[in-house]
Design a protein around this motif. Sequence first.
Motif, PDB file in Angstrom:
ATOM      1  N   PRO A  12       0.856  -1.354  -0.001  1.00 48.31           N
ATOM      2  CA  PRO A  12      -0.074   0.168   0.187  1.00 48.31           C
ATOM      3  C   PRO A  12       0.977   1.301  -0.049  1.00 48.31           C
ATOM      4  O   PRO A  12       1.171   2.148   0.870  1.00 48.31           O
ATOM      5  N   ALA A  14       1.429   4.375  -2.695  1.00 51.37           N
ATOM      6  CA  ALA A  14       1.247   5.324  -3.985  1.00 51.37           C
ATOM      7  C   ALA A  14       2.109   4.959  -5.147  1.00 51.37           C
ATOM      8  O   ALA A  14       1.903   4.869  -6.300  1.00 51.37           O
ATOM      9  N   GLU A  49      -7.587   0.328  -5.424  1.00 50.39           N
ATOM     10  CA  GLU A  49      -6.801   0.743  -4.463  1.00 50.39           C
ATOM     11  C   GLU A  49      -5.496  -0.155  -4.627  1.00 50.39           C
ATOM     12  O   GLU A  49      -4.893  -0.154  -5.372  1.00 50.39           O
ATOM     13  N   ASN A  50      -5.106  -0.937  -3.711  1.00 51.03           N
ATOM     14  CA  ASN A  50      -3.984  -2.110  -3.693  1.00 51.03           C
ATOM     15  C   ASN A  50      -4.155  -3.524  -3.858  1.00 51.03           C
ATOM     16  O   ASN A  50      -3.451  -4.282  -3.870  1.00 51.03           O
TER      17      ASN A  50
END
Length: 111
Positions: A12, A14, A49-50
């Motif tokens: 997680p 970015a 997202e992840n």
Amino acid sequence: MKRHVFALDLVPDATKIAAYVDWHTKVWPDIKFSIIEAGIVSMEIYRFENRLMMIMEVDQTFSFANKAEKDAGNPRVQEWESLMDYFQQPIPGSVEGEKWALMSKIFDLKK
């Protein structure tokens, strides 16, 4: 044609997620060849997202054992997998040492 669906998490972060997505816009030709050669007819990866989800459609020649054996003996695939390891982490509940966790289908509108 048989379909397999897998889940995997990315670290997680970015910056790492953006880099992982970028790598998948330029997958090496020999990696694509190894996928097709194994009997994988279609492969798609989706992200939220992840969390990743991969959908794989395979022909009758495909087997997980044969794919794993060929990948283990292919230095280019091993190089790609090592590179991807930097970005990936096991999904909670996955088997020890398993990267992509095989998901179970629980609903089918056609049935």
